[in-house]
Every structure is written in structure tokens, then in C-alpha cells.
Design an enzyme around this catalytic site. Structure first.
Site: not given
Ligand code: 25A
Ligand code: L14
Length: 342
Positions: A131, A244
């Protein structure tokens, strides 16, 4: 591509980014014959809003991608590393938000305003940049084309929504507890984030920088397609929900005055210049939240070097930094007739 509209999976649909992807697909009226929300087994069966209905989330499995044309992933790096190859193998083009594929030489890393041509060589998996990198690229690409950027010194002020839904809830809870005299609970971040700043995003590497800082260094070079650009970054988490901010200092080869830069950015795609200090008008995260553009202000010449500029760059990290950029990549794939795995 066949002329029928694609079937689209949103993988990680219950997360902060996944929910925004559904919203952006709806708002931009993305042409799709069906949208299938997927997540982990924990969330299978939950409902997510899309258009005037609620869709039921299904569990993402290795064989979930048969008959799906496009998968938009935001489910974390490990999940993506495991599932994206199964999707591509089934003929489904993946646009992935995680850091898993960004530096893979087989995967284009794309900001549509900057390097749409890199989509031409995709092999099924396309990476969406970090991002903080995306919004900086939108602001710097026009300047690089005009005056050649030699060096960038950037400090970020990053919102908690980048970490996902759980971090948004943690900041809310900490504010509430502190205002009622209770001790804070920190689960997501290693320290209190309410009323604080943490100079720490993602994990520390051996060179003393964080992984987030090194993403800005390495991804900039790949997106700009120019190894000569030097980038050094300090990434800081601040108690902001959405948006951000970045203080960006650049040194260029050719001279660009502050006025030149303002005019250049004002006519560049995806940018709104907000730079009226006399009216106390400059970009701020609370104003950028929910909007699509990257906002640039505080444009000044750096008076300590010959050709230098300072900029303040703000964008919604969940929209342009994630969900919107992903959907724009998908739109560009459709425009260029590239929605197929070669
Ligand atoms: O490894 P990285 O690349 O660094 O990414 C790590 C994290 O960064 C976020 C993303 O968070 C990810 O978890 N992310 C990634 N790219 C990003 C970007 N470009 C980024 N953030 C910013 N910019 P996220 O919260 O957006 O997404 C998490 C989703 O991933 C699903 N997931 C996890 N393991 C999974 C999976 N899906 C399929 N198979 C798997 N093995 C995760 O699914 C979620 O959709 P989930 O349903 O299990 O959600 C976990 C729990 O989160 C709580 N919850 C979710 N949304 C809400 C919520 N609670 C309240 N309100 C909501 N809206 C629930 O409790 C749920 O149980
Ligand atoms: O996309 O703000 O690489 O916690 C790693 C850290 C997304 C956002 C990525 C954070 C992320 C992130």
C-alpha cells in the site's frame, strides 16, 4: 477471452480488504457474471453484502477455482503462496494483494497508472504492490518521467487498517479503555497504538530495516523498471484508522520547480493536488478515507540541494493501496484482453 463476463472469486472476502473489494466491484460496476466470496473455514457460511443481496462465503480449497476466470486475493501471504498456484493451474487469473509474489520474476507487479504494460507478460499470477509503495508510485512516476529521480527519502505515517480488521478493533478498544481509565490490552501490535506511534511495521530484517521499509525500496525499482533509483524508508504506525500519509523527499537529475511539479501532478492520472497553504489546505487521511485518488500537497523545493523537492502524499490504504488497485488491474486485464492464463 470469451465474450461472456468473467466469474470472479474474492479470496479473503471477510477481511478489511476483501470487503472493500466487493464494494469497489459494485461501485465500478465491474462486468462479472457472478461473484463468489471465499475465506477460511472459520468464516465459511457468513454473509457479505454485494449489490442488493448478501452472498454466502464459501471455504477456499485447492479445487475451488474450476470455472472461475479471475480471483482477487487478500488472505495473507501464506494463504496466497499455497492457493494461488492451484487457481492459475485451473486457468484462473490471480491478482494478489499479499507480499507473497511481488518480487517473483515470473509475476508482474503493477500500478495501472504507472506500468500497465507489465501485465502483457503475466503467466497467471499478478501481484498488487504494498500500500505505501502504490501511493508513492502514483505521485512519483510523472516526476520521474519528467526529471529522472535519483534518490528518495520517505517516512510513512500508516493507518491501522493496513493490518486488517482486528487492528481496527484494537485501536477502538484501546481508545475506549484509556478514556475510561482502564489499562490497555495490546494483542495485535507489540505496544499500545492508541495515542502513540510505533516505528515498526512488519518484521525486522538483519540490516536493521523492517520488511515494510525494504518493500518500499525493492518494489519501487521493479514497478519503475529502473534499478538506478535509490530509496530509503522509515515506516511508522500511527493511530489513524484509514489512510496512509508519507513525507517524501526526492532528488532529481533535472530541475523541477515547485510550480512545475504542482502543474505536472495536477494533470497526472489518479492524483489530486491539494496545496493551498494560505487556506490551510493540505492532504489529510480523514479527508482521503473512502476516496480513490492519491492526494499530494506541501510541494516545496528542497533548498539544501540543487534539484530537490519535498512532497506530502496521502491515500486510502484500503482503496488505492489495496482493493481499488486490484480491481483496476483486473479492469486493465479486460481492456487488454489478457484475462487468460497463457
Ligand atoms: O502476509 P501479508 O501479505 O503481509 O498479509 C497479511 C494480512 O495483511 C492484510 C490481510 O488482512 C492479511 O490477513 N493484507 C493483505 N494485503 C493487504 C494490503 N494490500 C493487506 N492489508 C492492507 N493492504 P485482512 O484483514 O484484509 O484479510 C484477512 C482475510 O484473510 C482470510 N484468510 C486468512 N487465512 C485464510 C483466509 N482465507 C482463506 N483461507 C485461509 N487459510 C481471512 O479469513 C480474512 O478474510 P477469515 O474469515 O478467517 O478472517 C479471520 C477473522 O477475522 C475476523 N473478521 C474478519 N473480518 C471482520 C472480522 N471481524 C469483524 N468484522 C469484520 N469485518 C473474524 O473474526 C474472522 O474469524
Ligand atoms: O501488503 O499495514 O505488504 O500492517 C504488510 C503490512 C500490508 C499492510 C503488505 C500493515 C502489507 C501492512
Amino acid at each position: 477471452m470469451s465474450k461472456k463476463n468473467p466469474r470472479v472469486a474474492v479470496c479473503g472476502a471477510t477481511g478489511a480488504v476483501g470487503r472493500e473489494m466487493l464494494k469497489v466491484l459494485e461501485q465500478r460496476d465491474f462486468p462479472c457474471s457472478e461473484v463468489i466470496p471465499m475465506a477460511s473455514s472459520r468464516s465459511a457460511g457468513t454473509r457479505v453484502p454485494f449489490r442488493d443481496q448478501e452472498l454466502t462465503v464459501v471455504e477456499m480449497k485447492e479445487d475451488s477455482f474450476e470455472g472461475i476466470d479471475l480471483a482477487l486475493f487478500s488472505a495473507g501471504g501464506g494463504t496466497s503462496r499455497h492457493f494461488a498456484p492451484f487457481a492459475a493451474k485451473a486457468g484462473c487469473v490471480v491478482v494478489d494483494n499479499s507480499s507473497a509474489w511481488r518480487m517473483d520474476p515470473e509475476c508482474p507487479l503493477v500500478v495501472p497508472e504507472v506500468n500497465p504494460h507489465d501485465l502483457d507478460w503475466h503467466k497467471g499470477i499478478i501481484a498488487n504492490p504494498n500500500c505505501s509503495t502504490i501511493q508513492m508510485m502514483v505521485a512519483l512516476k510523472p516526476i520521474h518521467d519528467e526529471a529522472r529521480i535519483k534518490r528518495v527519502v520517505v517516512s510513512t505515517y500508516q493507518a491501522v487498517s493496513g493490518t486488517g480488521q482486528k487492528a481496527i478493533v484494537e485501536l477502538e478498544n484501546q481508545v475506549r479503555r484509556l478514556m475510561s481509565g482502564q489499562p490497555v490490552v495490546a494483542d495485535v501490535y507489540p505496544h499500545q497504538i492508541a495515542f502513540n506511534c510505533l516505528p515498526h511495521i512488519d518484521v525486522f530484517e538483519e540490516n536493521g530495516y523492517t520488511k515494510e521499509e525494504m518493500k518500499m525500496v525493492n518494489e519501487t525499482i521493479k514497478i519503475m523498471g529502473d534499478e538506478s533509483i535509490k530509496v530509503t524508508a522509515t515506516c511508522v504506525r500511527v493511530p489513524v484508522f484509514y489512510g496512509h500519509s508519507e513525507s517524501v523527499n526526492i532528488e532529481t537529475e533535472l530541475k523541477l520547480t515547485g510550480d512545475d511539479c504542482r502543474a505536472l501532478l495536477a494533470r497526472s492520472p489518479g492524483i489530486t493536488v491539494v496545496d493551498y497553504p494560505e487556506k490551510l489546505a493540505y492532504p489529510m487521511p480523514v479527508d482521503a478515507a473512502g476516496l480513490d485518488d492519491t492526494f499530494v500537497g506541501r510541494i516545496r523545493e528542497d533548498e539544501t540541494i540543487e534539484n530537490g523537492l519535498n512532497l506530502w502524499v496521502v491515500s486510502d490504504n484500503i482503496r488505492k493501496g489495496a482493493a481499488l488497485n486490484t480491481v483496476q488491474i483486473a479492469e486493465t486485464l479486460m481492456e487488454r484482453d489478457l484475462l487468460r492464463v497463457p
